[in-house]
Design an enzyme around this catalytic site. Structure first.
Site, PDB file in Angstrom:
ATOM      1  N   THR A 144       0.822  -1.207   0.000  1.00 51.68           N
ATOM      2  CA  THR A 144       0.000   0.000   0.000  1.00 51.68           C
ATOM      3  C   THR A 144       0.859   1.262   0.000  1.00 51.68           C
ATOM      4  OG1 THR A 144      -1.199   1.389   1.605  1.00 51.68           O
ATOM      5  CG2 THR A 144      -0.447  -0.721   2.396  1.00 51.68           C
ATOM      6  N   SER A 179      -0.333   2.794  10.758  1.00 50.49           N
ATOM      7  CA  SER A 179      -1.173   1.895  11.566  1.00 50.49           C
ATOM      8  C   SER A 179      -0.450   0.546  11.648  1.00 50.49           C
ATOM      9  CB  SER A 179      -2.544   1.680  10.917  1.00 50.49           C
ATOM     10  OG  SER A 179      -2.414   0.842   9.780  1.00 50.49           O
ATOM     11  N   TYR A 181      -1.656  -2.172  10.712  1.00 51.17           N
ATOM     12  CA  TYR A 181      -1.906  -2.803   9.409  1.00 51.17           C
ATOM     13  C   TYR A 181      -0.832  -2.372   8.401  1.00 51.17           C
ATOM     14  CZ  TYR A 181      -3.480  -2.429   4.595  1.00 51.17           C
ATOM     15  OH  TYR A 181      -3.509  -2.430   3.220  1.00 51.17           O
ATOM     16  N   HIS A 182      -0.630  -1.039   8.286  1.00 56.17           N
ATOM     17  CA  HIS A 182       0.355  -0.560   7.314  1.00 56.17           C
ATOM     18  C   HIS A 182       1.750  -1.094   7.665  1.00 56.17           C
ATOM     19  CE1 HIS A 182      -2.885   2.470   6.558  1.00 56.17           C
ATOM     20  NE2 HIS A 182      -2.523   2.218   5.325  1.00 56.17           N
ATOM     21  N   LYS A 185       2.473  -4.457   6.239  1.00 58.87           N
ATOM     22  CA  LYS A 185       2.865  -4.416   4.813  1.00 58.87           C
ATOM     23  C   LYS A 185       4.345  -4.085   4.669  1.00 58.87           C
ATOM     24  CE  LYS A 185      -1.213  -4.782   2.704  1.00 58.87           C
ATOM     25  NZ  LYS A 185      -1.551  -5.941   1.860  1.00 58.87           N
TER      26      LYS A 185
HETATM   27  N1  LIG Z   1      -9.132  -1.957  -1.004  1.00 57.86           N
HETATM   28  C1  LIG Z   1      -8.202  -1.000  -1.072  1.00 57.86           C
HETATM   29  O1  LIG Z   1      -8.500   0.190  -1.239  1.00 57.86           O
HETATM   30  C2  LIG Z   1      -6.751  -1.379  -0.985  1.00 57.86           C
HETATM   31  C3  LIG Z   1      -5.784  -0.364  -1.078  1.00 57.86           C
HETATM   32  C4  LIG Z   1      -4.436  -0.694  -0.993  1.00 57.86           C
HETATM   33  C5  LIG Z   1      -4.053  -2.016  -0.836  1.00 57.86           C
HETATM   34  N2  LIG Z   1      -5.017  -2.988  -0.736  1.00 57.86           N
HETATM   35  C6  LIG Z   1      -4.575  -4.374  -0.538  1.00 57.86           C
HETATM   36  O2  LIG Z   1      -5.192  -5.224  -1.474  1.00 57.86           O
HETATM   37  C7  LIG Z   1      -5.487  -6.480  -0.885  1.00 57.86           C
HETATM   38  C8  LIG Z   1      -6.946  -6.826  -1.070  1.00 57.86           C
HETATM   39  O3  LIG Z   1      -7.754  -5.800  -0.520  1.00 57.86           O
HETATM   40  P1  LIG Z   1      -9.333  -5.943  -0.498  1.00 57.86           P
HETATM   41  O4  LIG Z   1      -9.875  -4.580  -0.311  1.00 57.86           O
HETATM   42  O5  LIG Z   1      -9.772  -6.772  -1.637  1.00 57.86           O
HETATM   43  O6  LIG Z   1      -9.525  -6.750   0.883  1.00 57.86           O
HETATM   44  P2  LIG Z   1     -10.620  -7.856   1.278  1.00 57.86           P
HETATM   45  O7  LIG Z   1     -10.556  -7.953   2.755  1.00 57.86           O
HETATM   46  O8  LIG Z   1     -11.919  -7.571   0.640  1.00 57.86           O
HETATM   47  O9  LIG Z   1     -10.007  -9.175   0.621  1.00 57.86           O
HETATM   48  C9  LIG Z   1      -8.980  -9.928   1.201  1.00 57.86           C
HETATM   49  C10 LIG Z   1      -9.371 -11.400   1.094  1.00 57.86           C
HETATM   50  O10 LIG Z   1      -8.314 -12.183   1.650  1.00 57.86           O
HETATM   51  C11 LIG Z   1      -8.848 -13.182   2.480  1.00 57.86           C
HETATM   52  N3  LIG Z   1      -7.846 -13.502   3.509  1.00 57.86           N
HETATM   53  C12 LIG Z   1      -7.359 -12.698   4.477  1.00 57.86           C
HETATM   54  N4  LIG Z   1      -6.441 -13.343   5.206  1.00 57.86           N
HETATM   55  C13 LIG Z   1      -6.333 -14.585   4.681  1.00 57.86           C
HETATM   56  C14 LIG Z   1      -5.549 -15.720   5.019  1.00 57.86           C
HETATM   57  N5  LIG Z   1      -4.695 -15.713   6.027  1.00 57.86           N
HETATM   58  N6  LIG Z   1      -5.694 -16.839   4.254  1.00 57.86           N
HETATM   59  C15 LIG Z   1      -6.562 -16.881   3.211  1.00 57.86           C
HETATM   60  N7  LIG Z   1      -7.346 -15.839   2.877  1.00 57.86           N
HETATM   61  C16 LIG Z   1      -7.227 -14.706   3.592  1.00 57.86           C
HETATM   62  C17 LIG Z   1     -10.128 -12.589   3.051  1.00 57.86           C
HETATM   63  O11 LIG Z   1     -11.064 -13.575   3.445  1.00 57.86           O
HETATM   64  C18 LIG Z   1     -10.628 -11.745   1.888  1.00 57.86           C
HETATM   65  O12 LIG Z   1     -11.534 -12.446   1.067  1.00 57.86           O
HETATM   66  C19 LIG Z   1      -5.076  -6.391   0.579  1.00 57.86           C
HETATM   67  O13 LIG Z   1      -3.795  -6.932   0.754  1.00 57.86           O
HETATM   68  C20 LIG Z   1      -5.034  -4.905   0.815  1.00 57.86           C
HETATM   69  O14 LIG Z   1      -4.133  -4.560   1.829  1.00 57.86           O
HETATM   70  C21 LIG Z   1      -6.346  -2.700  -0.803  1.00 57.86           C
END
Ligand SMILES: NC(=O)c1ccc[n+]([C@@H]2O[C@H](COP(=O)([O-])OP(=O)(O)OC[C@H]3O[C@@H](n4cnc5c(N)ncnc54)[C@H](O)[C@@H]3O)[C@@H](O)[C@H]2O)c1
Length: 394
Positions: A144, A179, A181-182, A185
């Site tokens: 991120t 955070s 979370y960040h 990453k």
């Molecule tokens: N949505 C955003 O705006 C955004 C921005 C920057 C980065 N990201 C990154 O993109 C990725 C996806 O984001 P998203 O918004 O689709 O999130 P999301 O939570 O909708 O999807 C993540 C999926 O991963 C699965 N998951 C989590 N931990 C797991 C594990 N240990 N084993 C198996 N499955 C697991 C969850 O069940 C979920 O379906 C993340 O890594 C997030 O940090 C998202």
């Protein structure tokens, strides 16, 4: 190519899996469904109803003729990861499977520990699986832009040339995440870079901005294919939340002064960026970083854009910022590498916002007002939340 999409039941993983499948790749998806459990835990739900993964995959086959293989399990379970690699034999792995909410990671100690264990251990297991099965597998990992924080100098794309006491080197760009979370990453990035160095892995770290939007060329083909839309105080992203607030007549809640500026991108550009990364792999042993966003806006600007695009009256309200972050700051970040590979961005036009408002309007009866307020406070070590279920992190 044979591509494994980890987190393929999530907001971004599902539409990416569809997009790659439609492009003719053999796609497998991995998910533990823990994201659906967070919904139960927080007592919230996606605004747009989503089907079970089994149903999604069945409908996709009926609509497109393409099969998507499903692997249900947790990346923190090394044996599961190993078996999945042995069964699917991927050439590329796109890794979305992490706990991705900053507020969720800041609820209390349990949620911080859960987030870091889930994310860091899952990614470590993955690095070992790639190294042991086939080090030529290309890892495309979602990081991120929040890893960099908001320094008072330009943000580069992963690395910066530094001259110190007469000597010069190209070093990882300094990280000041906001955070736990960040931070997870940032830890991942270090582990991945190390894996490339010691085992000759090839990896692309996509430092993604905040994604907005809900419809893609594939999800609109059938209601069963819809991806989630989160607007609540813990998982909702800011533009989605503003659109929901405008439609239901709630003031748009800007945290603090609203000068917080972030890189953003349309969900359709996430699909294109991931595809470009997969199709253009790095060399053996190379760890590369792409800043994956197309434009930056301040939170105040986004609120004003939504207010302007909405046909009715909209009030903008400033709440005390529950986070610890600069409310006004310099922000300029490089993002040329994906453009160089051919990305043609969808920019945030009034018509894009009107499209989002239309999605919200179709589901306005599902909006839960109580879910919108910020409930997690960075300055406290524990925030009390009115959760309904048992803690996932418990
Ligand atoms: N949505 C955003 O705006 C955004 C921005 C920057 C980065 N990201 C990154 O993109 C990725 C996806 O984001 P998203 O918004 O689709 O999130 P999301 O939570 O909708 O999807 C993540 C999926 O991963 C699965 N998951 C989590 N931990 C797991 C594990 N240990 N084993 C198996 N499955 C697991 C969850 O069940 C979920 O379906 C993340 O890594 C997030 O940090 C998202």
């Amino acid at each position: 190519m044979r591509i494994l999409v980890l987190g393929g039941d999530g907001y971004l993983g599902w539409p990416v899996a569809l997009h790659l499948s439609r492009a003719g790749h053999d796609v497998g998806v991995v998910d533990s469904f823990v994201r659906r459990q967070y919904d139960h835990e927080m007592g919230v739900d996606s605004l747009v109803p989503i089907c079970s993964l089994r149903q999604r995959v069945r409908t996709w086959e009926a609509v497109s003729g393409h099969q998507i293989e499903v692997f249900t399990g947790d990346l923190t379970d090394a044996e599961f990861v190993d078996q999945t690699f042995a069964r699917f034999g991927p050439e590329a792995v796109v890794h979305f499977a992490e706990q991705r909410s900053a507020p969720y990671s800041m609820i209390d100690r349990k949620h911080a520990v859960y987030t870091q264990v889930n994310n860091v251990v899952g990614t470590l297991n993955l690095l070992y699986a790639i190294a042991e099965h086939d080090p030529s597998i290309h890892l495309v990992k979602l990081g991120t832009m929040g890893e960099y924080g908001t320094p008072n100098i330009d943000i580069e794309e992963g690395f910066i040339e530094i001259t110190h006491k007469g000597r010069t080197d190209v070093l990882p760009y300094p990280k000041q995440p906001g955070s736990f979370y960040h931070l997870s990453k940032v830890h991942d990035s270090h582990n991945i870079q190390f894996g490339c160095r010691i085992w000759g892995l090839r990896a692309t770290d996509l430092n993604q901005g905040i994604v907005y939007g809900q419809e893609t060329g594939e999800t609109v083909l059938h209601p069963d294919l819809a991806t989630r839309f989160d607007y609540d105080g813990v998982f909702g992203t800011v533009l989605n939340r503003f659109c929901v607030q405008a439609v239901v007549g709630h003031p748009l809640t800007v945290y603090g002064k609203g000068g917080q500026t972030r890189g953003m991108l349309d969900i359709r550009d996430t699909l294109a960026c991931v595809e470009l990364a997969v199709l253009n792999p790095p060399a053996e042993g190379e760890y590369r970083v792409f800043n994956q966003f197309t434009e930056s806006f301040s939170v105040q600007q986004m609120a004003e854009m939504v207010a302007e695009a909405f046909p009715g009256a909209v009030r903008i309200e400033h709440l005390e910022d529950p986070r610890v972050e600069k409310e006004e700051h310099y922000y300029r970040a490089a993002h040329t590498k994906l453009l160089d590979l051919g990305l043609v961005p969808h920019l945030l036009e009034p018509s894009t916002i009107r499209g989002l408002l239309a999605v919200v309007d179709r589901h306005r009866d599902r909006v839960d007002f109580s879910a919108i307020e910020p409930t997690v406070h960075w300055r406290r070590t524990a925030s009390r939340l009115a959760t309904t279920g048992g803690l996932v992190a418990g």
